[in-house]
Design a protein around this motif. Structure first.
Motif, PDB file in Angstrom:
ATOM      1  N   CYS A  56       0.852  -1.187   0.000  1.00 55.55           N
ATOM      2  CA  CYS A  56       0.000   0.000   0.000  1.00 55.55           C
ATOM      3  C   CYS A  56       0.892   1.243   0.000  1.00 55.55           C
ATOM      4  CB  CYS A  56      -0.890  -0.017   1.237  1.00 55.55           C
ATOM      5  SG  CYS A  56      -1.872   1.474   1.432  1.00 55.55           S
ATOM      6  N   CYS A 112      -0.508   3.394   6.465  1.00 60.15           N
ATOM      7  CA  CYS A 112      -1.081   2.035   6.459  1.00 60.15           C
ATOM      8  C   CYS A 112       0.044   1.020   6.295  1.00 60.15           C
ATOM      9  CB  CYS A 112      -2.104   1.913   5.327  1.00 60.15           C
ATOM     10  SG  CYS A 112      -2.646   0.222   5.014  1.00 60.15           S
ATOM     11  N   CYS A 119      -5.705  -1.244  -1.834  1.00 57.81           N
ATOM     12  CA  CYS A 119      -5.445  -1.800  -0.503  1.00 57.81           C
ATOM     13  C   CYS A 119      -6.771  -2.162   0.175  1.00 57.81           C
ATOM     14  CB  CYS A 119      -4.688  -0.771   0.327  1.00 57.81           C
ATOM     15  SG  CYS A 119      -4.402  -1.309   2.023  1.00 57.81           S
ATOM     16  N   CYS A 161      -7.204   0.089   3.498  1.00 58.34           N
ATOM     17  CA  CYS A 161      -7.462   1.537   3.518  1.00 58.34           C
ATOM     18  C   CYS A 161      -7.961   2.095   2.185  1.00 58.34           C
ATOM     19  CB  CYS A 161      -6.214   2.292   3.971  1.00 58.34           C
ATOM     20  SG  CYS A 161      -4.946   2.432   2.708  1.00 58.34           S
TER      21      CYS A 161
HETATM   22 ZN   LIG Z   1      -3.496   0.608   2.876  1.00 58.32          ZN
END
Ligand SMILES: [Zn+2]
Length: 454
Positions: A4, A9, A22, A25
């Motif tokens: 990501c 994250c 991702c 997120c």
């Molecule tokens: Zn992420």
């Protein structure tokens, strides 16, 4: 692995997990090929130099393809089912008339329109369709302004996959639509713009039989990054001062940024070229954001905004970059900032005249590609590019991708409507207009016509 790009994250996923953003997120993903710590980079360079660069029929994809030539730097096993249509190995032209037009001593044009379906999308599609085959998908899907559609249609057909393409109805050049139909793809016309098509594709991507090959697809970025390697081989590993690319969905600049960064990480080059991205004024969300950034030093790169203000109703005759909500904007912006380059916009008139200039250099391109020469002219005039700098512009599509545009420019009937007002568009003057002339069918009339034009 897939990682990501949101540093807060930082989630990582396996290379073969079929995800496009991702799951934690929602941010875009980037592939880490595990190149750090590789100490054989110089040997690799010699290995590439020993591989033929011609489109031979050896059957070895490392020789026939300008993507698989660099498979050591790609996220695939040596025995992967490589999909290839002889992509890459595109020319790097000297463009003296365009150089003079821009106020430069010299200018080189890397023409990705020399790929099998006539656009830069093919290098990324070779990688994405290989991954689609590995993933066991039956259908490859994309939303497209035209070039991605043509490329996906061809590569999916070659890989034995069904191709389904979502296009904004009435907003795609007939040449590109024709290509997709000819390669046998299922073409679905949507009442809405490109951004609406993109949202739909993301929704249907949940289905396990479907492989989404949009520009957000990190494997496409992997294929496209090989253009950086190819440019450096063609430059004999001398880094140009500036690299200039058109910006629509920002996949191209993202890929080039990643490719050059990997060459720096491997020690094959010692610095990055300045990466400059050109948008059309009516579809320039990132150029607008860039203008308002006011970054003082490199550390500020970590503080780029979380959100990009989209252009709700993007307008440009350069349909390949008619995108108001580019998906890869954050990766692209990061690459531009890291390199010290710029993101600016150019007008429809500037694009049209730059395109005709590239044509007079015997090269030709589709309208979006001409944003490069138009933008270089502005950056030279503003002092951001020096007259003696080494500059390479990447042309993304072949001239025949949009013949209507050329005819109308040279006939003097090209016009642009910004969408703000109703009625007919604003005419674009053809400064380099070259319209056909009617001549009497006699030798004398033809010779006299030639004489007048000398
Ligand atoms: Zn992420």
């Amino acid at each position: 692995m897939q990682r990501c790009i949101n540093s807060a994250c930082g989630a990582t996923y396996g290379l073969r997990e079929r995800i496009y953003v991702c799951p934690r997120c929602g941010e875009t993903l980037e592939i880490d090929c595990g190149l750090t710590g590789r100490t054989d980079a110089r040997a690799l360079r010699d290995e590439w130099a020993s591989r033929p660069t011609l489109r031979t029929h050896s059957g070895d994809p490392r020789e026939t393809s300008g993507v698989w030539r660099y498979l050591e730097l790609l996220p695939f096993e040596p025995d992967a089912p490589y999909v290839t249509l002889f992509e890459g190995h595109t020319p790097l032209f000297d463009a003296p008339r365009s150089a003079e037009y821009c106020g430069l001593g010299a200018l080189r044009l890397k023409h990705q329109g020399y790929n099998p379906t006539g656009s830069f999308k093919d290098t990324g599609m070779a990688a994405a369709m290989t991954q689609a085959v590995i993933s066991g998908a039956h259908t490859a899907v994309c939303a497209s302004t035209g070039n991605t559609a043509a490329s996906l249609a061809a590569y999916a057909a070659h890989a034995g996959l069904q191709a389904a393409i979502l296009l904004p109805r009435g907003q795609v050049s007939s040449s590109k639509l024709a290509q997709s139909l000819d390669y046998g793809a299922l073409v679905l016309e949507i009442d809405g713009n490109f951004d609406a098509c993109m949202r739909l594709v993301q929704e249907i991507g949940d289905d396990p039989s479907i492989y989404v090959a949009n520009s957000i697809n990190p494997f496409r970025i992997e294929g496209q990054k090989t253009v950086a390697f190819e440019i450096m081989e063609q430059c004999n590993w001398r880094v140009p001062d500036h690299l200039v690319v058109p910006g629509g969905n920002m996949g191209n600049s993202t890929a080039l940024g990643k490719g050059f960064q990997e060459l720096v990480d491997l020690g094959l080059i010692d610095h990055l070229p300045k990466l400059n991205v050109m948008q059309a004024e009516g579809a320039a969300p990132l150029a607008r954001l860039f203008t308002n950034l006011h970054l003082k030093n490199a550390a500020d790169i970590q503080r780029i905004p979380e959100k990009l203000e989209p252009v709700a109703n993007p307008q440009t005759l350069a349909t390949a970059i008619k995108i108001g909500a580019p998906l890869s904007w954050k990766k692209s912006l990061r690459a531009v900032l890291r390199s010290g380059g710029r993101i600016i916009s150019v007008s429809e008139q500037e694009i049209a005249d730059a395109k005709a200039t590239i044509g007079r250099d015997s090269i030709g391109c589709e309208p979006d590609s001409a944003t490069t020469v138009a933008g270089i002219k502005k950056l030279v005039a503003a002092g951001h590019i020096g007259h003696d700098h080494e500059v390479i512009a990447v042309l993304t599509g072949h001239a025949l991708k949009d013949p209507d545009y050329m005819i109308r420019y040279h006939e003097g009937t090209l016009s642009f409507s910004s969408g703000a007002k109703h009625g007919s568009g604003q005419p674009l003057a053809g400064a380099f207009r070259n319209s056909p002339r009617r001549v009497e069918a006699t030798k004398a009339a033809i010779l006299s016509s030639l004489e007048r034009q000398r």
